[in-house]
Design a protein around this motif. Structure first.
Motif, short mmCIF file in Angstrom:
data_model
loop_
_atom_site.label_atom_id
_atom_site.label_comp_id
_atom_site.label_asym_id
_atom_site.label_seq_id
_atom_site.Cartn_x
_atom_site.Cartn_y
_atom_site.Cartn_z
N HIS A 41 48.12 42.43 32.34
CA HIS A 41 48.48 41.89 33.64
C HIS A 41 47.75 40.55 33.80
N GLN A 42 48.42 39.60 34.43
CA GLN A 42 47.83 38.28 34.62
C GLN A 42 47.36 38.11 36.07
N TYR A 43 46.13 37.64 36.21
CA TYR A 43 45.56 37.34 37.52
C TYR A 43 45.23 35.85 37.54
N THR A 44 45.83 35.11 38.47
CA THR A 44 45.69 33.66 38.50
C THR A 44 45.21 33.20 39.88
N ASN A 45 45.05 31.88 40.00
CA ASN A 45 44.74 31.25 41.29
C ASN A 45 43.45 31.78 41.92
N GLY A 46 42.40 31.89 41.07
CA GLY A 46 41.10 32.32 41.58
C GLY A 46 40.32 31.14 42.15
N THR A 47 39.03 31.36 42.37
CA THR A 47 38.16 30.30 42.89
C THR A 47 38.14 29.12 41.92
N ILE A 48 38.18 27.90 42.47
CA ILE A 48 38.17 26.70 41.64
C ILE A 48 36.89 26.65 40.80
N CYS A 49 37.06 26.37 39.51
CA CYS A 49 35.93 26.29 38.59
C CYS A 49 35.29 24.90 38.68
N ASP A 50 33.96 24.85 38.83
CA ASP A 50 33.26 23.57 38.95
C ASP A 50 33.38 22.72 37.69
#
Length: 202
Positions: A97-106
């Motif tokens: 399963h794909q999980y996307t659009n998480g917290t922006i990576c610094d």
């Protein structure tokens, strides 16, 4: 005339077998960080202070992406090959399963994302490992006993062969190598000189 019909039972897909996980969340702690997967919802990475038991740091590693999951499984089929260095078996089949659009990576300025890999494993559903494949891209492996009901996730059984043994007759005698009859053969040797003379005669 009576004709017997064989009733075919439709094989459940991996997603249908995993439906029992809906509404469930799983937590795994690795050192400073804890990881929480809520099935088909989101994945959190957080740190909890012992006294307050409140998350003082938290990142979303991805939100369930139904379209990306469907596209991934359509391209690679429902079964893929997992090569996880933490796995006892270097080659396990999994459903992703794909999980996307998480917290922006610094470091990348891109949203964090995670691939959740469901593998056939007893005795209960749990997160078995979390690895960072590349900067802010993760793979989270979930042991899923329900997947073991699907034949493609079951271990291959060894092939058994039947060997039938028969008694030899009492008068059977095995021939020894020096007793084997051979036809007499005459061998002629032709030297290079004789061969050239033979060619000149022609």
């Amino acid at each position: 005339m009576i004709v017997e019909t064989e009733e075919r039972v439709k094989l459940k897909t991996p997603d249908e077998l995993l439906e029992v996980l809906k509404g469930s969340c799983f937590v795994r702690q690795e050192g400073w960080w804890s990881y929480e997967l809520c099935y088909q919802n989101k994945i959190r990475q957080f740190h909890v202070e012992d006294e307050k038991e409140k998350a003082v740091q938290e990142f979303i590693l991805g939100v369930y992406d139904e379209e990306a999951t469907a596209a991934f499984n359509q391209n690679l089929s429902d079964i893929s090959t997992l090569k996880d260095h933490r796995s006892k078996d270097a080659s396990q089949r999994y459903h992703a399963h794909q999980y996307t659009n998480g917290t922006i990576c610094d470091l990348t300025n891109e949203p964090r994302e995670t691939e959740v890999r469901f593998v056939c494993s007893e005795p209960r559903a749990m997160i078995s490992s979390v690895i960072e494949l590349s900067t802010c891209k993760y793979a989270l492996t979930v042991q899923s006993p329900m997947l073991c009901k699907h034949p493609l996730f079951q271990e291959e059984r060894p092939v058994w062969h039947t060997i039938n043994c028969n008694l030899l007759p009492k008068d059977y005698k095995e021939a020894k190598p020096d007793e084997v009859e051979t036809e007499d053969e005459q061998i002629f040797m032709v030297s290079d000189v004789e061969s050239s003379n033979y060619d000149s005669d022609e």
